[in-house]
Design a protein around this motif. Structure first.
Motif, short mmCIF file in Angstrom:
data_model
loop_
_atom_site.label_atom_id
_atom_site.label_comp_id
_atom_site.label_asym_id
_atom_site.label_seq_id
_atom_site.Cartn_x
_atom_site.Cartn_y
_atom_site.Cartn_z
N UNK A 49 -8.96 17.96 -7.51
CA UNK A 49 -8.78 18.63 -6.22
C UNK A 49 -8.07 17.75 -5.20
N UNK A 50 -6.93 17.23 -5.59
CA UNK A 50 -6.13 16.35 -4.75
C UNK A 50 -5.14 17.20 -3.94
N UNK A 51 -5.08 17.01 -2.61
CA UNK A 51 -4.09 17.74 -1.81
C UNK A 51 -2.66 17.31 -2.19
N UNK A 52 -1.73 18.23 -2.13
CA UNK A 52 -0.32 17.98 -2.47
C UNK A 52 -0.18 17.26 -3.80
N UNK A 59 -8.84 7.31 -4.41
CA UNK A 59 -7.79 6.76 -5.26
C UNK A 59 -6.78 6.06 -4.35
N UNK A 60 -6.49 4.82 -4.65
CA UNK A 60 -5.58 4.02 -3.84
C UNK A 60 -4.43 3.58 -4.73
N UNK A 61 -3.21 3.82 -4.27
CA UNK A 61 -2.03 3.39 -5.02
C UNK A 61 -1.32 2.28 -4.26
N UNK A 62 -1.08 1.18 -4.95
CA UNK A 62 -0.23 0.12 -4.42
C UNK A 62 0.97 0.02 -5.35
N UNK A 63 1.84 -0.92 -5.08
CA UNK A 63 3.00 -1.07 -5.96
C UNK A 63 2.65 -1.82 -7.25
N UNK A 64 1.37 -2.23 -7.42
CA UNK A 64 0.96 -2.95 -8.62
C UNK A 64 -0.15 -2.26 -9.41
N UNK A 65 -0.98 -1.45 -8.75
CA UNK A 65 -2.12 -0.87 -9.46
C UNK A 65 -2.62 0.41 -8.80
N UNK A 122 0.86 -1.18 0.00
CA UNK A 122 0.00 0.00 0.00
C UNK A 122 0.90 1.24 0.00
N UNK A 123 0.67 2.17 -0.92
CA UNK A 123 1.48 3.39 -1.01
C UNK A 123 0.72 4.58 -0.44
N UNK A 124 -0.46 4.91 -0.99
CA UNK A 124 -1.28 5.99 -0.47
C UNK A 124 -2.74 5.83 -0.86
N UNK A 125 -3.58 6.58 -0.17
CA UNK A 125 -5.01 6.68 -0.47
C UNK A 125 -5.36 8.16 -0.41
N UNK A 126 -5.86 8.72 -1.51
CA UNK A 126 -6.22 10.14 -1.53
C UNK A 126 -7.65 10.33 -2.02
N UNK A 127 -8.25 11.41 -1.57
CA UNK A 127 -9.56 11.84 -2.05
C UNK A 127 -9.47 13.33 -2.33
N UNK A 128 -10.47 13.85 -3.00
CA UNK A 128 -10.53 15.28 -3.24
C UNK A 128 -10.74 16.04 -1.94
N UNK A 129 -10.44 17.32 -1.96
CA UNK A 129 -10.57 18.17 -0.78
C UNK A 129 -11.39 19.40 -1.14
N UNK A 130 -11.98 20.03 -0.13
CA UNK A 130 -12.68 21.29 -0.37
C UNK A 130 -11.91 22.47 0.22
N UNK A 131 -10.60 22.34 0.34
CA UNK A 131 -9.78 23.41 0.89
C UNK A 131 -9.85 24.68 0.04
N UNK A 132 -10.20 24.54 -1.23
CA UNK A 132 -10.28 25.70 -2.12
C UNK A 132 -11.52 26.57 -1.86
N UNK A 136 -3.99 22.43 -3.73
CA UNK A 136 -4.76 21.38 -4.39
C UNK A 136 -4.37 21.35 -5.86
N UNK A 137 -4.74 20.30 -6.53
CA UNK A 137 -4.50 20.23 -7.97
C UNK A 137 -5.21 19.04 -8.57
N UNK A 138 -5.22 19.01 -9.89
CA UNK A 138 -5.83 17.94 -10.64
C UNK A 138 -4.72 17.11 -11.27
N UNK A 139 -4.89 15.80 -11.23
CA UNK A 139 -3.89 14.90 -11.79
C UNK A 139 -4.57 14.09 -12.89
N UNK A 140 -3.99 14.10 -14.06
CA UNK A 140 -4.50 13.33 -15.18
C UNK A 140 -3.58 12.12 -15.39
#
Length: 151
Positions: free
Chosen positions: A118-121, A58-64, A17-27, A100-104
Motif C-alpha cells: 500500500x505504497x502511495x505513487x 522504507x528508506x532509499x539512499x543511493x547505496x541501500x 537520501x532519495x526517499x522515505x515511504x510508508x504504507x497508506x490507508x487511502x484505500x 496505492x500499490x504493492x512493490x515487490x
C-alpha cells in the motif's frame, strides 16, 4: 526513538537520501469491507490499520534500501542496492482508484524478497528504486546472470 532518528543515525555522510515511504490507508474510502469493519469495531479498525501500515518504513539512499519495522521495538534491515535483481508493482482496482500499490523487491542477499504494501505513487517509487539499483550495479561493476532455463 522515531524512524527519523534511526535514519539519521544509520545513513553515512557519503550516502544520498532519495526517499522515505510508508504504507497508506487511502484505500479505506473505496473499500466497502473496510467501511463495515470500521462500523463493527466502533472505529478501531482504521486506527489499527493505520498503525500497521505506518510503522513499516522504507528508506532509499543511493547505496541501500533500508526497512524499519515496529511500534514498540524497532527492527532495521537493509539491502545493498547492487544486490537487487528485480522489482515489480501490482495494484488492485481499489489501489488504482486510491493511487496505492504493492512493490515487490527481489535480492540476492539474506533478506531475500521484500513486499512493500500500500505504497502511495507506486510506479514513481519503483522507478526511483530501479534507477538507483541500476546505477549501483554499474558503479560496482555487478552483472546479473539470468538462467535461460533450457534443456
Amino acid at each position: 526513538m522515531s524512524n527519523y532518528d534511526i535514519i539519521r543515525n544509520i545513513i553515512n555522510p557519503d550516502e544520498e537520501f532519495i526517499w522515505n515511504v510508508t504504507g497508506s490507508i487511502a484505500d479505506i474510502k473505496y473499500n466497502p469491507v473496510y467501511w463495515v469493519l470500521t462500523i463493527v469495531t466502533l472505529f478501531i479498525f482504521p486506527i489499527a490499520l493505520y498503525y500497521k501500515r505506518i510503522y513499516r518504513s522504507y528508506v532509499l539512499t543511493n547505496q541501500r534500501l533500508i526497512i524499519i519495522t515496529g511500534i514498540f521495538s524497532k527492527a532495521v534491515d537493509e539491502i545493498e542496492l547492487f544486490r537487487i535483481v528485480n522489482s515489480s508493482t501490482d495494484q488492485s482496482l481499489i489501489d488504482i482508484w486510491s493511487n496505492l500499490g504493492n512493490i515487490s523487491v527481489d535480492s540476492t542477499d539474506m533478506t531475500g524478497s521484500v513486499y512493500m504494501r500500500k505504497i502511495p505513487n507506486p510506479h514513481f517509487v519503483r522507478d526511483a528504486l530501479r534507477q538507483q539499483y541500476t546505477m549501483a550495479r554499474q558503479k560496482k561493476g555487478t552483472v546479473v546472470l539470468e538462467s535461460l532455463g533450457g534443456a
